[in-house]
Every structure is written in C-alpha cells, then in structure tokens.
Design a protein around this motif. Sequence first.
Motif, mmCIF file in Angstrom:
data_model
loop_
_atom_site.group_PDB
_atom_site.id
_atom_site.type_symbol
_atom_site.label_atom_id
_atom_site.label_comp_id
_atom_site.label_asym_id
_atom_site.label_seq_id
_atom_site.Cartn_x
_atom_site.Cartn_y
_atom_site.Cartn_z
ATOM 1 N N ASP A 128 0.859 -1.184 0.000
ATOM 2 C CA ASP A 128 0.000 0.000 0.000
ATOM 3 C C ASP A 128 0.900 1.241 0.000
ATOM 4 O OD1 ASP A 128 -1.859 1.986 0.292
ATOM 5 O OD2 ASP A 128 -2.784 1.172 2.105
ATOM 6 N N GLY A 129 1.088 1.837 -1.193
ATOM 7 C CA GLY A 129 1.990 2.970 -1.328
ATOM 8 C C GLY A 129 1.496 4.236 -0.664
ATOM 9 N N ASP A 130 0.201 4.332 -0.374
ATOM 10 C CA ASP A 130 -0.338 5.538 0.257
ATOM 11 C C ASP A 130 -0.138 5.551 1.765
ATOM 12 O OD1 ASP A 130 -1.210 6.407 -2.229
ATOM 13 O OD2 ASP A 130 -3.172 5.422 -2.010
ATOM 14 N N ALA A 131 0.235 4.415 2.327
ATOM 15 C CA ALA A 131 0.401 4.337 3.777
ATOM 16 C C ALA A 131 1.788 4.823 4.172
ATOM 17 C CB ALA A 131 0.193 2.903 4.253
ATOM 18 N N THR A 132 1.884 5.441 5.339
ATOM 19 C CA THR A 132 3.168 5.893 5.884
ATOM 20 C C THR A 132 3.306 5.350 7.308
ATOM 21 O OG1 THR A 132 3.034 7.905 4.564
ATOM 22 C CG2 THR A 132 4.609 7.886 6.383
ATOM 23 N N PRO A 133 4.325 4.516 7.576
ATOM 24 C CA PRO A 133 5.255 3.934 6.597
ATOM 25 C C PRO A 133 4.554 2.905 5.726
ATOM 26 C CG PRO A 133 5.547 2.903 8.726
ATOM 27 C CD PRO A 133 4.548 4.000 8.931
ATOM 28 N N PRO A 134 5.191 2.496 4.602
ATOM 29 C CA PRO A 134 4.547 1.530 3.703
ATOM 30 C C PRO A 134 4.212 0.230 4.429
ATOM 31 C CG PRO A 134 6.479 2.520 2.680
ATOM 32 C CD PRO A 134 6.501 2.944 4.112
ATOM 33 N N ARG A 135 3.131 -0.395 3.996
ATOM 34 C CA ARG A 135 2.706 -1.664 4.589
ATOM 35 C C ARG A 135 2.011 -2.499 3.527
ATOM 36 N NH1 ARG A 135 -1.439 1.834 6.889
ATOM 37 N NH2 ARG A 135 -3.459 1.311 5.931
ATOM 38 N N ILE A 136 1.749 -3.747 3.866
ATOM 39 C CA ILE A 136 1.036 -4.660 2.962
ATOM 40 C C ILE A 136 -0.428 -4.229 2.855
ATOM 41 C CG2 ILE A 136 0.394 -7.044 2.519
ATOM 42 C CD1 ILE A 136 3.372 -6.523 2.282
ATOM 43 N N ASP A 137 -0.948 -4.165 1.639
ATOM 44 C CA ASP A 137 -2.346 -3.799 1.405
ATOM 45 C C ASP A 137 -3.249 -4.887 1.970
ATOM 46 O OD1 ASP A 137 -4.840 -3.041 0.508
ATOM 47 O OD2 ASP A 137 -4.148 -2.427 -1.466
ATOM 48 N N GLU A 138 -4.052 -4.544 2.958
ATOM 49 C CA GLU A 138 -4.887 -5.537 3.640
ATOM 50 C C GLU A 138 -6.043 -6.028 2.785
ATOM 51 O OE1 GLU A 138 -6.148 -3.816 7.287
ATOM 52 O OE2 GLU A 138 -4.142 -3.856 8.206
ATOM 53 N N ASP A 139 -6.413 -5.268 1.725
ATOM 54 C CA ASP A 139 -7.526 -5.697 0.897
ATOM 55 C C ASP A 139 -7.128 -6.790 -0.109
ATOM 56 O OD1 ASP A 139 -9.307 -3.993 2.090
ATOM 57 O OD2 ASP A 139 -8.980 -2.372 0.664
ATOM 58 N N LEU A 140 -5.850 -6.902 -0.394
ATOM 59 C CA LEU A 140 -5.381 -7.927 -1.348
ATOM 60 C C LEU A 140 -5.223 -9.247 -0.597
ATOM 61 C CD1 LEU A 140 -2.772 -5.836 -3.352
ATOM 62 C CD2 LEU A 140 -5.054 -6.542 -4.087
ATOM 63 N N ALA A 141 -6.356 -9.850 -0.294
ATOM 64 C CA ALA A 141 -6.341 -11.054 0.534
ATOM 65 C C ALA A 141 -7.584 -11.893 0.231
ATOM 66 C CB ALA A 141 -6.296 -10.692 2.022
ATOM 67 N N VAL A 142 -7.566 -13.126 0.711
ATOM 68 C CA VAL A 142 -8.731 -13.995 0.654
ATOM 69 C C VAL A 142 -9.025 -14.454 2.077
ATOM 70 C CG1 VAL A 142 -7.332 -16.028 0.139
ATOM 71 C CG2 VAL A 142 -9.777 -16.052 -0.362
ATOM 72 N N VAL A 143 -10.294 -14.422 2.436
ATOM 73 C CA VAL A 143 -10.742 -14.897 3.744
ATOM 74 C C VAL A 143 -11.403 -16.250 3.536
ATOM 75 C CG1 VAL A 143 -12.185 -14.429 5.747
ATOM 76 C CG2 VAL A 143 -11.059 -12.531 4.550
ATOM 77 N N VAL A 144 -10.766 -17.294 4.058
ATOM 78 C CA VAL A 144 -11.245 -18.662 3.913
ATOM 79 C C VAL A 144 -12.046 -19.032 5.154
ATOM 80 C CG1 VAL A 144 -10.601 -21.068 3.585
ATOM 81 C CG2 VAL A 144 -9.291 -19.262 2.462
ATOM 82 N N THR A 145 -13.251 -19.511 4.933
ATOM 83 C CA THR A 145 -14.115 -19.922 6.047
ATOM 84 C C THR A 145 -14.397 -21.416 5.973
ATOM 85 O OG1 THR A 145 -16.089 -19.345 4.777
ATOM 86 C CG2 THR A 145 -15.159 -17.666 6.236
#
Length: 399
Positions: free
Chosen positions: A382-399
């Motif tokens: 996630d380039g907009d975050a300071t400091p940079p971090r992993i984009d939490e939306d790029l994920a799959v939630v397995v149930t």
Amino acid sequence: MSDSDAVAAVTSALHVVLSKALSGPGVRVTSKTPDEAAADHQFPATLNLFLYRTTIDGGWRNTDPPGTRPGETGRPALPVVLHYLLTPYTTDDPQGLVALQILGAAMAALHDHSELGPDDYDKEAGLGDAHLQPEPVRITPVDLSVDDMSKLWSAFQSHYRVSVAYEARIVLLDSARPARAPLPVVRRGAEGRGPEAAPDPADPSPVLTGVTPQAATVTDELVLTGSRLDAGTPVVHLTHPLFGAVPLTTTAVSEHEVRATFEEAGRLVPGPWSVTVVLTGDDGTRQVTPTLPLAVAPSIAGTSLPLSARRGAGGTVKLKVECDPPVAAGQRVHLLVGDRPVPVTPFRGAREKTLTFSFRASGPGRHVLRLRVDGVDSPVVDGDATPPRIDEDLAVVVT
C-alpha cells in the motif's frame, strides 16, 4: 509444469506420432512387454513401444523450479529420462521385410519429429499437464552395443527381435511439496534508496539510466530518467521477447526525464519487458538509448476485495481472480496464497482475464494474495500508507 502422469503422457504422445507414421491397414502401436507383444497375434503387424528403463538426469537434479526467486524455496522437479525399445512384430511375414518396413517408418518418423511440443499431447486424456512443462521432451536414438542388446533380451526372457533404442529427455515431474514465497521487503534502510548512476559528460549520446516503477501496472505513469533525452522527438518502446514491441504515449519531456503512459494496454501481457527511447531529430536522424528491463506487473482486478471463499470437500478452495492485463496462453501463472504458490487451472483461449485456482486449506484464515506471471508479481504494498505496509484488501478470507 507436469505431474506424475507425465510418463504416461509422453508415452501416449509417442503412440500418436508413431501411429500417424504407420497408417497402413492392420498396423498398430502397443506398449507391452516383449513376451506379451510376441504372443499377441490379434493384428498382422505391430510396433511395440516398450519403456524398459528410467534414469535421472544429473544436470537438472538440483535446478530450482522455473520462476523461483532468491530467498524463495521450492523442491526441484524430478528430471526423468525415459528409455524405450521399438520392436516390430509380424505374423505373416516369411522374409521379415514387413517388419523392417515398419521399423524404418518408425525411425524416420522419430527423426523428423524429434521433439514433443504442446500440440503433441492428448489434453483430453486426463494425463496431467506435461504439455505445460518449460522444457520440450526430445527424442534421441541410443546406440546400444551387441552385448547391451543381448543382456536386454536375456532379461526380457524372450526371443530376440530386431530393435532400436530411443531416449526421451527430459520429463520434469513436479514435487508435491509446496514451495514457499515470502512477502517482499517493504523497504531497506531509512529511505530505501537504491544505487544511482551518472552518465559520462563527455559522451554526447542520449543515455537511459533508470525507470520508475520497475514493476509497473497498466495504470502507472512511467518515469524514465537519464541524460540528453530532449535531443529529439522521443518515442518510448516496450519490447517483449515473444509478443513484440508496443509504443507508449509520451506525456512530458525534459533533458533528464521522459514520462509515458500505457495507452495501448490491450496489447500488453504481464511479464518481463524491456524499454528504450528512440529520439528523432529535426533532420530525421534517429538515436536509440540502451535498453533497460521493465516488468509489467499483473493486477488483481475487481471491487470485491478482499475475496471470500469457503472450503469444500477435503478442504479444497476454488478461487476466481481477475487479472489485468489478461495473460496469454503458455505463460507461467501462479497465485501466491500467503507464501504458497498455486498454479493456474489451464484455460483454452489465447488470452484470459478470469483465472481459476484450486488449493487445499488446512483451516479458516486470512491469506495475502499475489499474482505471479512469468516471474513478475502483482503489487502488494500500500503505497499511500506511511510507513509503507502490505495492502490488507489484497487477501482472501477462507471460512
């Protein structure tokens, strides 16, 4: 890549090649042991393709799987060499000439068709994905001595027949152990700056020293830096070793910088490209900068992120992921679920945007998703975050 069915798939492909060469009436190709082939009198003429030995190729034994990067782990594929014996059998052939005709036709066919390509495999037979392995299987004659041939037929416990030996190299059997691809390092040091290069001031030629971002998506603006980039009208070219060249649209030019965008994104595929700038002067002279590598990164498209999935029988999870730009047939595509690479389900079209993946999940959980096409990963930071971090939306939630 190919699984354990590849041995059967290669044998089946050789069946097809030889059957086309032996198109005469009453001639068939079998894969029996020599004693079984000799006892079978159902057809008047038979060519027996017998797999009598398998060996391991030492040169491929410790080779990393294709697309593996430094820091990633993956067990090498098992490189198998298949050794075949071709033997003709006839039932009504007093002089043995028909058997020699069959053997000659088979040898000529393998001489002209010495490499098994993707189109030679029967993809409908359910014999795995041997047609996807990166290294074609090459068919080579083997010169066996009289002593070696005598030992073979003694081991077969069958009467000697005129035969010829071939080897099929190399058949790669993927390891069943899952590979591991750790998430990327977000930054190194306080600022995360890489090395910088400066051109020789005495050289009048235009120089291209850098391109940002190095892994660009089709929505990014490319910034090419260097010197003397205003020495003519610039045109930025992207070149792929398989899919040709694509010109980009230039948006800004200065002495040390050229900016460009992907206006013809429909012609792009994810993967490694190279970029260069062609400068045309007022007098028509052209100057070309040195090329630099540029990765066109795939993007996980769609608005319903993060994805959700439910485990099926045996914990199997099936995911459909939208890729932008679409991938082309023959490209190596994986979905990285956390740190686990999952190969794409083969598709039929020339290009495909909606990709299907299937994997087993041990339990419920949330996993970061990345697409990898020919070694190029989709952006996950996630380039907009300071400091940079992993984009939490790029994920799959397995149930």
